[in-house]
Design a protein around this motif. Structure first.
Motif, PDB file in Angstrom:
ATOM      1  N   HIS A 173       0.828  -1.205   0.000  1.00 25.05           N
ATOM      2  CA  HIS A 173       0.000   0.000   0.000  1.00 25.05           C
ATOM      3  C   HIS A 173       0.865   1.258   0.000  1.00 25.05           C
ATOM      4  CE1 HIS A 173      -3.078   2.908   1.359  1.00 25.05           C
ATOM      5  NE2 HIS A 173      -3.935   2.059   0.807  1.00 25.05           N
ATOM      6  N   GLU A 190     -11.225   1.904   0.833  1.00 27.50           N
ATOM      7  CA  GLU A 190     -10.151   0.918   0.931  1.00 27.50           C
ATOM      8  C   GLU A 190     -10.187   0.129   2.241  1.00 27.50           C
ATOM      9  OE1 GLU A 190      -6.631   3.200  -1.626  1.00 27.50           O
ATOM     10  OE2 GLU A 190      -6.503   3.067   0.552  1.00 27.50           O
ATOM     11  N   ALA A 233      -6.326  -7.968   3.676  1.00 24.00           N
ATOM     12  CA  ALA A 233      -5.437  -6.824   3.472  1.00 24.00           C
ATOM     13  C   ALA A 233      -4.092  -7.289   2.920  1.00 24.00           C
ATOM     14  CB  ALA A 233      -5.250  -6.074   4.781  1.00 24.00           C
ATOM     15  N   GLY A 238      -6.967  -4.083   0.377  1.00 25.59           N
ATOM     16  CA  GLY A 238      -7.264  -2.866   1.118  1.00 25.59           C
ATOM     17  C   GLY A 238      -6.503  -2.795   2.420  1.00 25.59           C
ATOM     18  N   THR A 239      -6.955  -1.913   3.302  1.00 24.61           N
ATOM     19  CA  THR A 239      -6.392  -1.765   4.642  1.00 24.61           C
ATOM     20  C   THR A 239      -7.499  -2.075   5.643  1.00 24.61           C
ATOM     21  OG1 THR A 239      -7.006   0.582   4.802  1.00 24.61           O
ATOM     22  CG2 THR A 239      -4.853   0.066   3.812  1.00 24.61           C
ATOM     23  N   THR A 240      -7.160  -2.090   6.912  1.00 26.43           N
ATOM     24  CA  THR A 240      -8.203  -2.246   7.925  1.00 26.43           C
ATOM     25  C   THR A 240      -7.763  -1.542   9.197  1.00 26.43           C
ATOM     26  OG1 THR A 240      -9.746  -3.828   8.919  1.00 26.43           O
ATOM     27  CG2 THR A 240      -7.399  -4.428   8.955  1.00 26.43           C
TER      28      THR A 240
END
Length: 313
Positions: A173, A190, A233, A238-240
């Protein structure tokens, strides 16, 4: 009328069925019906409208049920007074804990608590916030551990600790190189979220409510566990965001992907919540003390911004 008769009334009011209420009260259905009929005859009114399915309270019946709850609570308080006078901390205690707190906090204090208070029979349920509120108001829980404030008129809250949100950002990322992140860095499109019904999900949505949303996002993923969100992720989806205590048990290879927020750090407020009737306060105080003893060494953050756990309306 007796306390037992009032408990029968409350059971029927809750379950809207005489047979089910009798089962919950461990009596036969004719016995329960007869005792309720005695109260109705004594007062010369009908508490229940039996012509409706399910059974409904009459207007005067609703007022009687409200008062019956107060009377039963005050009767139970007599036992509390006696037990506290004797210095006795024991008996059955029903505790609810939300899913995003249960796996991390419970192992931290449970063993010490049951060793220190062996006469307390803890019955612990994993419940979401809405279920906790309902069960507290219906008298089916003595207390719960949840994200607060809940803004519930009949529920009291004692803050246990503040738990910061921590971002989990995979190496692929573009924000991975940042040492710290700010709320404005978050892209809600995201962020991988927990399923609807989790207050931690609602906290993230509240945290990002002022951030722009891209309506053209081509996929949306929600999961019931942080472990799944972390794996997704890592796959570049994506992210979390994670609660701080959850990050303590991550593998070292995963901890390098954690990013703390700049101060004031967004955080959730975690509290012991219980009915304002304050029954079994000696056990509630014992729980609070036990949790405070283990949590103060794990969370040292002070400059935080509390994010509401309530769903935005």
């Amino acid at each position: 009328m007796t306390i037992t008769q009032l408990k029968y009334v409350l059971a029927v009011a809750e379950h809207k069925n005489f047979t089910l209420a009798a089962e919950k009260c461990f009596v036969t259905q004719p016995t329960l019906s007869m005792q309720i009929q005695k109260i109705e005859e004594e007062l010369s009114i009908l508490i229940f409208d039996r012509s409706k399915k399910p059974i409904q309270l009459t207007d005067i019946g609703q007022k009687i049920v409200n008062q019956a709850k107060n009377i039963v609570n005050e009767a139970d308080r007599i036992h509390d007074i006696v037990e506290q006078q004797k210095g006795f901390v024991g008996g059955e205690f029903r505790l609810g804990i939300i899913p995003t707190i249960m796996p991390t906090l419970l192992p931290m204090f449970l063993n010490n608590f049951i060793k220190k208070y062996p006469k307390v029979k803890l019955i612990i349920e994993e419940l979401n916030t809405d279920e906790i509120i309902t069960k507290l108001n219906n008298g089916h829980l003595d207390a719960a551990i949840a994200a607060t404030p809940l803004m519930e008129e009949k529920i009291k809250e004692i803050v246990l600790y503040f738990e910061p949100f921590v971002a989990y950002i995979p190496e692929s990322h573009h924000q991975f190189k940042k040492e710290e992140i700010s709320i404005s860095d978050l892209n809600i499109d995201e962020i991988l979220l927990l399923q609807d019904g989790h207050c931690f999900r609602d906290g993230i949505l509240n945290l990002c409510k002022n951030n722009p949303k891209n309506e053209s996002s081509h996929f949306q993923i929600e999961s019931g566990s942080f472990e799944t969100l972390i794996k997704l992720a890592d796959e570049g989806l994506g992210t979390t965001l994670l609660p701080y205590l959850h990050t303590l048990d991550l593998k070292e290879a995963d901890k390098i992907k954690l990013r703390h927020f700049v101060e004031p750090k967004p955080a959730r407020e975690v509290s012991l919540v219980f009915p304002k009737s304050e029954l079994k306060m000696h056990i509630i105080d014992a729980l609070r003390t036990s949790i405070a003893g283990v949590i103060k060494g794990a969370i040292v953050f002070q400059n935080v911004q509390i994010i509401s756990p309530l769903k935005s309306k």
